[in-house]
Design a protein around this motif. Structure first.
Motif, PDB file in Angstrom:
ATOM      1  N   PRO A  24       0.677  -1.023  -0.021  1.00  0.00           N
ATOM      2  CA  PRO A  24      -0.212  -0.240  -0.106  1.00  0.00           C
ATOM      3  C   PRO A  24       0.624   1.587   0.033  1.00  0.00           C
ATOM      4  O   PRO A  24       2.157   1.112   0.341  1.00  0.00           O
ATOM      5  N   ARG A  26       0.478   3.694   1.750  1.00  0.00           N
ATOM      6  CA  ARG A  26      -0.039   4.555   2.077  1.00  0.00           C
ATOM      7  C   ARG A  26       0.739   3.332   3.537  1.00  0.00           C
ATOM      8  O   ARG A  26       0.495   4.215   4.905  1.00  0.00           O
ATOM      9  N   VAL A  80      -8.070   8.766   6.362  1.00  0.00           N
ATOM     10  CA  VAL A  80      -7.480   7.720   5.553  1.00  0.00           C
ATOM     11  C   VAL A  80      -8.707   6.930   4.378  1.00  0.00           C
ATOM     12  O   VAL A  80      -9.951   6.830   5.282  1.00  0.00           O
ATOM     13  N   GLN A  83     -10.571   2.778   0.934  1.00  0.00           N
ATOM     14  CA  GLN A  83      -9.933   2.224   0.331  1.00  0.00           C
ATOM     15  C   GLN A  83      -8.511   2.057   0.373  1.00  0.00           C
ATOM     16  O   GLN A  83      -7.885   0.726   0.408  1.00  0.00           O
ATOM     17  N   ASP A  84      -7.869   2.934   1.526  1.00  0.00           N
ATOM     18  CA  ASP A  84      -6.609   3.223   1.563  1.00  0.00           C
ATOM     19  C   ASP A  84      -6.654   1.893   3.030  1.00  0.00           C
ATOM     20  O   ASP A  84      -5.511   1.330   3.484  1.00  0.00           O
TER      21      ASP A  84
END
Length: 102
Positions: A24, A26, A80, A83-84
């Motif tokens: 990811p 993030r 956030v 999806q993240d």
């Protein structure tokens, strides 16, 4: 013809599916405490590698929304998107417990 198209799609998609979740975008802030592979980097931070996907997804949403009272986690997650959060949960749930950090 339809069968050929489906077969072609599966042949191109299977390697990507077998590779597991993509790292990811993030992940950086999470990895500072929980490690890139889900093995904690600091005392007191839990290992996340191999945790159940639904548990991680729910916990992250609860931290983000303030339903879990952990100011550090709320600040780290910030605004956030779902999806993240899902990408982070998928990443950590796919990691093997006890795996060394690369």
């Amino acid at each position: 013809m339809r069968t050929v198209l489906i077969a072609a799609f599966l042949l191109t998609a299977l390697p990507a599916l077998a590779a597991g979740p993509v790292k990811p975008a993030r992940l950086g802030l999470c990895a500072a405490c929980h490690g890139e592979t889900g093995m904690a980097q600091i005392p007191g931070a839990p290992n996340l590698a191999g945790q159940r996907l639904d548990y991680l997804r729910g916990a992250l949403k609860q931290y983000r929304d303030g339903r879990r009272n952990a100011p550090l986690m709320k600040a780290a997650i910030g605004p956030v998107s779902d999806q993240d959060l899902d990408a982070l949960a998928q990443w950590y749930s796919a990691q093997a417990p006890g795996q060394a950090t690369p």
